[in-house]
Design a protein around this motif. Structure first.
Motif, PDB file in Angstrom:
ATOM      1  N   GLN A  19       0.824  -1.206   0.000  1.00  0.00           N
ATOM      2  CA  GLN A  19       0.000   0.000   0.000  1.00  0.00           C
ATOM      3  C   GLN A  19       0.857   1.254   0.000  1.00  0.00           C
ATOM      4  OE1 GLN A  19      -3.482   0.080  -0.277  1.00  0.00           O
ATOM      5  NE2 GLN A  19      -2.967   2.210  -0.720  1.00  0.00           N
ATOM      6  N   ALA A  20       1.945   1.237   0.760  1.00  0.00           N
ATOM      7  CA  ALA A  20       2.851   2.389   0.776  1.00  0.00           C
ATOM      8  C   ALA A  20       3.440   2.619  -0.612  1.00  0.00           C
ATOM      9  CB  ALA A  20       3.967   2.167   1.800  1.00  0.00           C
ATOM     10  N   ALA A  21       3.823   1.546  -1.265  1.00  0.00           N
ATOM     11  CA  ALA A  21       4.385   1.659  -2.616  1.00  0.00           C
ATOM     12  C   ALA A  21       3.326   2.137  -3.607  1.00  0.00           C
ATOM     13  CB  ALA A  21       4.949   0.306  -3.056  1.00  0.00           C
ATOM     14  N   LEU A  22       2.107   1.609  -3.492  1.00  0.00           N
ATOM     15  CA  LEU A  22       1.028   2.020  -4.386  1.00  0.00           C
ATOM     16  C   LEU A  22       0.740   3.509  -4.229  1.00  0.00           C
ATOM     17  CD1 LEU A  22      -1.242   1.375  -6.381  1.00  0.00           C
ATOM     18  CD2 LEU A  22      -2.681   0.744  -4.413  1.00  0.00           C
ATOM     19  N   ASP A  23       0.660   3.976  -2.995  1.00  0.00           N
ATOM     20  CA  ASP A  23       0.410   5.402  -2.746  1.00  0.00           C
ATOM     21  C   ASP A  23       1.505   6.263  -3.373  1.00  0.00           C
ATOM     22  OD1 ASP A  23      -1.836   4.714  -1.307  1.00  0.00           O
ATOM     23  OD2 ASP A  23      -0.888   4.932   0.650  1.00  0.00           O
ATOM     24  N   GLU A  24       2.745   5.836  -3.206  1.00  0.00           N
ATOM     25  CA  GLU A  24       3.877   6.607  -3.722  1.00  0.00           C
ATOM     26  C   GLU A  24       3.888   6.632  -5.249  1.00  0.00           C
ATOM     27  OE1 GLU A  24       7.522   8.827  -3.498  1.00  0.00           O
ATOM     28  OE2 GLU A  24       5.975   8.351  -2.005  1.00  0.00           O
ATOM     29  N   ASP A  31       9.301   7.437 -11.949  1.00  0.00           N
ATOM     30  CA  ASP A  31      10.517   8.225 -12.065  1.00  0.00           C
ATOM     31  C   ASP A  31      10.727   9.174 -10.889  1.00  0.00           C
ATOM     32  OD1 ASP A  31      11.110   6.999 -14.469  1.00  0.00           O
ATOM     33  OD2 ASP A  31      10.087   8.519 -15.659  1.00  0.00           O
ATOM     34  N   ASN A  32       9.648   9.754 -10.387  1.00  0.00           N
ATOM     35  CA  ASN A  32       9.760  10.742  -9.311  1.00  0.00           C
ATOM     36  C   ASN A  32       9.470  10.178  -7.923  1.00  0.00           C
ATOM     37  OD1 ASN A  32      10.334  12.928 -11.129  1.00  0.00           O
ATOM     38  ND2 ASN A  32       8.170  12.931 -11.691  1.00  0.00           N
ATOM     39  N   SER A  33       9.232   8.881  -7.859  1.00  0.00           N
ATOM     40  CA  SER A  33       8.967   8.264  -6.550  1.00  0.00           C
ATOM     41  C   SER A  33      10.250   8.210  -5.726  1.00  0.00           C
ATOM     42  CB  SER A  33       8.397   6.863  -6.731  1.00  0.00           C
ATOM     43  OG  SER A  33       9.289   6.058  -7.473  1.00  0.00           O
ATOM     44  N   ASN A  34      10.062   8.118  -4.420  1.00  0.00           N
ATOM     45  CA  ASN A  34      11.194   8.186  -3.499  1.00  0.00           C
ATOM     46  C   ASN A  34      11.168   6.985  -2.568  1.00  0.00           C
ATOM     47  OD1 ASN A  34      12.461   8.999  -0.802  1.00  0.00           O
ATOM     48  ND2 ASN A  34      13.103  10.707  -2.126  1.00  0.00           N
ATOM     49  N   MET A  35      12.238   6.208  -2.591  1.00  0.00           N
ATOM     50  CA  MET A  35      12.281   5.014  -1.764  1.00  0.00           C
ATOM     51  C   MET A  35      12.246   5.346  -0.281  1.00  0.00           C
ATOM     52  SD  MET A  35      12.015   2.336  -3.457  1.00  0.00           S
ATOM     53  CE  MET A  35      12.184   1.429  -1.917  1.00  0.00           C
ATOM     54  N   ASN A  36      12.788   6.485   0.111  1.00  0.00           N
ATOM     55  CA  ASN A  36      12.775   6.855   1.529  1.00  0.00           C
ATOM     56  C   ASN A  36      11.348   7.032   2.033  1.00  0.00           C
ATOM     57  OD1 ASN A  36      15.579   6.840   1.836  1.00  0.00           O
ATOM     58  ND2 ASN A  36      15.769   8.961   1.155  1.00  0.00           N
ATOM     59  N   ARG A  37      10.497   7.617   1.190  1.00  0.00           N
ATOM     60  CA  ARG A  37       9.099   7.794   1.594  1.00  0.00           C
ATOM     61  C   ARG A  37       8.389   6.449   1.696  1.00  0.00           C
ATOM     62  NH1 ARG A  37       9.093  12.661  -1.911  1.00  0.00           N
ATOM     63  NH2 ARG A  37       8.382  11.332  -3.625  1.00  0.00           N
ATOM     64  N   ILE A  38       8.654   5.567   0.743  1.00  0.00           N
ATOM     65  CA  ILE A  38       8.035   4.242   0.778  1.00  0.00           C
ATOM     66  C   ILE A  38       8.466   3.483   2.025  1.00  0.00           C
ATOM     67  CG2 ILE A  38       7.915   1.988  -0.363  1.00  0.00           C
ATOM     68  CD1 ILE A  38       8.220   3.445  -3.035  1.00  0.00           C
ATOM     69  N   VAL A  39       9.747   3.515   2.328  1.00  0.00           N
ATOM     70  CA  VAL A  39      10.271   2.820   3.505  1.00  0.00           C
ATOM     71  C   VAL A  39       9.675   3.404   4.773  1.00  0.00           C
ATOM     72  CG1 VAL A  39      12.354   2.465   4.883  1.00  0.00           C
ATOM     73  CG2 VAL A  39      12.405   2.040   2.422  1.00  0.00           C
ATOM     74  N   GLN A  41       6.779   5.044   5.134  1.00  0.00           N
ATOM     75  CA  GLN A  41       5.357   4.691   5.245  1.00  0.00           C
ATOM     76  C   GLN A  41       5.164   3.208   5.555  1.00  0.00           C
ATOM     77  OE1 GLN A  41       2.576   6.661   5.191  1.00  0.00           O
ATOM     78  NE2 GLN A  41       4.061   8.332   5.275  1.00  0.00           N
ATOM     79  N   SER A  42       6.118   2.389   5.132  1.00  0.00           N
ATOM     80  CA  SER A  42       6.029   0.946   5.383  1.00  0.00           C
ATOM     81  C   SER A  42       6.450   0.576   6.796  1.00  0.00           C
ATOM     82  CB  SER A  42       6.919   0.178   4.391  1.00  0.00           C
ATOM     83  OG  SER A  42       6.538   0.422   3.066  1.00  0.00           O
ATOM     84  N   ARG A  43       7.103   1.534   7.465  1.00  0.00           N
ATOM     85  CA  ARG A  43       7.595   1.317   8.838  1.00  0.00           C
ATOM     86  C   ARG A  43       8.592   0.154   8.891  1.00  0.00           C
ATOM     87  NH1 ARG A  43       2.155   2.110   9.426  1.00  0.00           N
ATOM     88  NH2 ARG A  43       1.738  -0.062   9.953  1.00  0.00           N
ATOM     89  N   ILE A  44       9.498   0.155   7.906  1.00  0.00           N
ATOM     90  CA  ILE A  44      10.573  -0.825   7.896  1.00  0.00           C
ATOM     91  C   ILE A  44      11.903  -0.093   7.746  1.00  0.00           C
ATOM     92  CG2 ILE A  44       9.177  -2.685   6.902  1.00  0.00           C
ATOM     93  CD1 ILE A  44      10.478  -2.089   4.190  1.00  0.00           C
ATOM     94  N   ALA A  45      12.978  -0.737   8.123  1.00  0.00           N
ATOM     95  CA  ALA A  45      14.303  -0.159   7.927  1.00  0.00           C
ATOM     96  C   ALA A  45      14.648  -0.207   6.441  1.00  0.00           C
ATOM     97  CB  ALA A  45      15.335  -0.937   8.737  1.00  0.00           C
ATOM     98  N   LYS A  46      15.395   0.806   5.970  1.00  0.00           N
ATOM     99  CA  LYS A  46      15.728   0.844   4.548  1.00  0.00           C
ATOM    100  C   LYS A  46      16.516  -0.397   4.145  1.00  0.00           C
ATOM    101  CE  LYS A  46      17.224   3.935   0.899  1.00  0.00           C
ATOM    102  NZ  LYS A  46      17.686   5.300   0.552  1.00  0.00           N
TER     103      LYS A  46
END
Length: 204
Positions: A19-24, A31-39, A41-46
């Motif tokens: 869901q975090a990835a889908l929202d992002e 292209d403009n998505s950010n892995m830091n935001r996904i991580v 929102q997912s509440r996981i360590a990068k």
């Protein structure tokens, strides 16, 4: 494809990441998505992310897998009855169910619109993986129509099926992502269905 460690996670944890990835991706595109935001929102360590996926594209394609699987689950009850129905009914109902799926999952189709703008190498991977599955739906539909003597005699089923699939998909994406009003949407759908019917069916 996700690593086995992802599938070993509890279902609710997988859903949070998806869901975090889908929202992002729906909001920013690939292209403009950010892995830091996904991580975040997912509440996981990068570092944990790379235990589950190879990279951002791996996650993106996993979401496409989820979308395709859910859509096929919705279509399967109808597909199992194709043999009993005429082409017009099968085509209209397949379109209707696909559109209902799109209405219920608008973020999925924001991904579809974003994906449609990707460069050829990116799209090539998608086509090689999913196009046979989508085309097979229309191939079956046309083969049953031929058995019922509904098709024009010179119809090349594989070719026509490969034409119908992206046409329907792009039309659906356009109607959903552009929030086309219902009256105009019904007109567009009717015109498309009529065009396909005139192209492949014997005139009565």
């Amino acid at each position: 494809m996700p690593k086995q460690t992802f599938f070993n996670l509890p279902p609710d944890k997988r859903e949070v990441i998806e869901q975090a990835a889908l929202d992002e991706f729906a909001e920013y595109g690939f292209d403009n998505s950010n892995m830091n935001r996904i991580v975040s929102q997912s509440r996981i360590a990068k570092g944990s992310f790379y235990q589950y996926f190879e990279d951002k594209k791996d996650l993106y394609f996993h979401l496409i897998d989820v979308i395709v699987s859910e859509k096929m689950s919705m279509l399967e009850p109808l597909i199992s009855t194709y043999e009993r129905n005429g082409f017009s009914y099968n085509f209209k109902e397949t379109f209707r169910i696909g559109l209902a799926f799109a209405d219920s999952k608008p973020k999925y189709y924001l991904l579809g619109e974003d994906f449609a703008n990707k460069q050829p190498p990116f799209i090539k991977e998608f086509i090689e993986k999913y196009d046979p599955l989508a085309t097979d739906v229309y191939t079956k539909m046309l083969e049953y129509a031929r058995e019922k003597d509904e098709l024009l005699e010179d119809i090349n089923i594989p070719l026509i099926a490969s034409f119908i699939s992206p046409l329907v998909n792009e039309t659906t994406i356009g109607l959903i992502t552009r929030a086309v009003p219902k009256e105009q949407r019904d007109y567009v759908i009717g015109e498309l269905i009529g065009f396909i019917e005139r192209a492949v069916l014997k005139h009565k």
